[in-house]
Design a protein around this motif. Sequence first.
Motif, mmCIF file in Angstrom:
data_model
loop_
_atom_site.group_PDB
_atom_site.id
_atom_site.type_symbol
_atom_site.label_atom_id
_atom_site.label_comp_id
_atom_site.label_asym_id
_atom_site.label_seq_id
_atom_site.Cartn_x
_atom_site.Cartn_y
_atom_site.Cartn_z
ATOM 1 N N ASP A 318 -67.094 38.219 -23.761
ATOM 2 C CA ASP A 318 -68.336 38.833 -23.310
ATOM 3 C C ASP A 318 -69.311 37.785 -22.778
ATOM 4 O O ASP A 318 -70.318 38.127 -22.162
ATOM 5 N N ARG A 319 -68.996 36.507 -22.982
ATOM 6 C CA ARG A 319 -69.876 35.430 -22.514
ATOM 7 C C ARG A 319 -69.479 34.894 -21.144
ATOM 8 O O ARG A 319 -70.220 34.119 -20.534
ATOM 9 N N LEU A 320 -68.324 35.279 -20.650
ATOM 10 C CA LEU A 320 -67.846 34.698 -19.399
ATOM 11 C C LEU A 320 -68.687 35.108 -18.198
ATOM 12 O O LEU A 320 -68.831 34.346 -17.245
ATOM 13 N N GLY A 321 -69.232 36.318 -18.237
ATOM 14 C CA GLY A 321 -70.053 36.770 -17.122
ATOM 15 C C GLY A 321 -71.238 35.864 -16.867
ATOM 16 O O GLY A 321 -71.671 35.701 -15.715
ATOM 17 N N ALA A 322 -71.772 35.245 -17.916
ATOM 18 C CA ALA A 322 -72.934 34.372 -17.767
ATOM 19 C C ALA A 322 -72.605 33.093 -17.006
ATOM 20 O O ALA A 322 -73.510 32.414 -16.504
ATOM 21 N N LEU A 323 -71.321 32.746 -16.913
ATOM 22 C CA LEU A 323 -70.922 31.522 -16.221
ATOM 23 C C LEU A 323 -70.798 31.706 -14.712
ATOM 24 O O LEU A 323 -70.753 30.731 -13.966
ATOM 25 N N VAL A 324 -70.732 32.945 -14.258
ATOM 26 C CA VAL A 324 -70.433 33.210 -12.849
ATOM 27 C C VAL A 324 -71.456 32.585 -11.897
ATOM 28 O O VAL A 324 -71.070 31.953 -10.903
ATOM 29 N N PRO A 325 -72.761 32.717 -12.123
ATOM 30 C CA PRO A 325 -73.712 32.097 -11.178
ATOM 31 C C PRO A 325 -73.506 30.592 -11.014
ATOM 32 O O PRO A 325 -73.595 30.067 -9.890
ATOM 33 N N ASP A 326 -73.210 29.880 -12.116
ATOM 34 C CA ASP A 326 -72.966 28.434 -12.011
ATOM 35 C C ASP A 326 -71.692 28.148 -11.229
ATOM 36 O O ASP A 326 -71.627 27.187 -10.451
ATOM 37 N N LEU A 327 -70.648 28.963 -11.427
ATOM 38 C CA LEU A 327 -69.410 28.780 -10.677
ATOM 39 C C LEU A 327 -69.640 28.975 -9.187
ATOM 40 O O LEU A 327 -69.104 28.231 -8.354
ATOM 41 N N VAL A 328 -70.436 29.970 -8.853
ATOM 42 C CA VAL A 328 -70.756 30.231 -7.454
ATOM 43 C C VAL A 328 -71.503 29.039 -6.844
ATOM 44 O O VAL A 328 -71.186 28.584 -5.736
ATOM 45 N N GLU A 329 -72.484 28.526 -7.574
ATOM 46 C CA GLU A 329 -73.244 27.373 -7.078
ATOM 47 C C GLU A 329 -72.324 26.169 -6.853
ATOM 48 O O GLU A 329 -72.429 25.472 -5.835
ATOM 49 N N ARG A 330 -71.413 25.931 -7.788
ATOM 50 C CA ARG A 330 -70.508 24.788 -7.650
ATOM 51 C C ARG A 330 -69.525 25.005 -6.500
ATOM 52 O O ARG A 330 -69.108 24.054 -5.834
ATOM 53 N N GLY A 331 -69.145 26.261 -6.269
ATOM 54 C CA GLY A 331 -68.274 26.554 -5.143
ATOM 55 C C GLY A 331 -68.938 26.241 -3.820
ATOM 56 O O GLY A 331 -68.326 25.630 -2.925
ATOM 57 N N HIS A 332 -70.206 26.633 -3.683
ATOM 58 C CA HIS A 332 -70.941 26.306 -2.457
ATOM 59 C C HIS A 332 -71.106 24.793 -2.327
ATOM 60 O O HIS A 332 -70.995 24.241 -1.226
ATOM 61 N N GLY A 333 -71.335 24.129 -3.468
ATOM 62 C CA GLY A 333 -71.484 22.674 -3.437
ATOM 63 C C GLY A 333 -70.201 21.979 -2.979
ATOM 64 O O GLY A 333 -70.251 20.994 -2.226
ATOM 65 N N ALA A 334 -69.065 22.498 -3.415
ATOM 66 C CA ALA A 334 -67.796 21.894 -2.996
ATOM 67 C C ALA A 334 -67.601 22.020 -1.500
ATOM 68 O O ALA A 334 -67.155 21.074 -0.837
#
Length: 341
Positions: A318-334
């Motif tokens: 139930d905590r994984l959803g909270a990680l999505v915005p950071d993953l998106v930001e890192r994807g754009h950064g890559a």
Amino acid sequence: MAQTTAPPGVAVPPLEAFLRAECPGLLTGPLRAELLSGGRSNLTYLLTDGHRRWVLRRPPLGHVLATAHDMDREYRVLGALHPTDVPVPRPIIQAGPDVIGASFYVMDFADGDVLRDRAQLEAANPTALAGQLVDVLARLHRLDPAAVGLADLGRPVGYLERQVRRWGRQLAASRSRDVPGLDELGHRLGKRLPAHQRAAIVHGDYRLDNVVVGGDGTITAVLDWEMATLGDPLTDLASTLIWWDGISGLDSPVAAVPGDVPGFPPGSTLAEHYARATGHDLADLAWYLGFAYYKIAVIFEGIHYRAQQGLTVGEGFDRLGALVPDLVERGHGALTTPTSR
């Protein structure tokens, strides 16, 4: 005959009857089942008759994304790879939904440990472990698909374009909220596909906590082949790097991150090792890293969708959803990075 409390997702009495009928001599005592992991992908159960151990895999409960939890594919890949130098558990039997209410397969239990905890990583030999992880991946990517009977496992031509579209569809099927930048990340990936693409058997989710490490520090089995196909091997490398240190600093309940543990080499070392082992040019690795972040973000959105419905099995999902915005930001950064690493 069976345990009094069965884990969710497995009906033990019909399963035991099925195994006794289809695999005579396999069981020498009453069958018991225990959930090993669940929620992120296919559900994994430990089976035992008190003397031997096996593993059962089935799709998650409830909302299941099309093609993402293919039992037939997983079972077939295990059968093809078991005779090769890519270590996988021996598959035993598979069945449709008539037995336990969902398709499943049973395989041998792989002795060793899955290194998910920080304490396990701190006790490991980091340099040797990193080398082993890359060497096994390189061996997989060097296999001739036709030689192992997997020539029709997928369509390598146009693989990356289809992957970007596929995960966009998976996102649409699991959308329960607006995540700023997630759709844009998919659009950016689709507009700048690498010009040169390779073909190999790809695992689809290759990372440290999807392998079993034996007592001597060697990898004894690669697990979780549900997304295996024929495609671009650099997608596997990028996935490995993201889970190695790309999500460093995030509060992930999935597994400890080697990049957060002192003494472990950086992902760039793994990438260099892979390039030497395979001869592949990593000039476009930045795109593959961006895609890896996108894929994980979409998968976590699917889990968030199921968690909102109370259909995940296991702790922390139930905590994984909270990680999505950071993953998106890192994807754009890559994707903004001019060089691969």
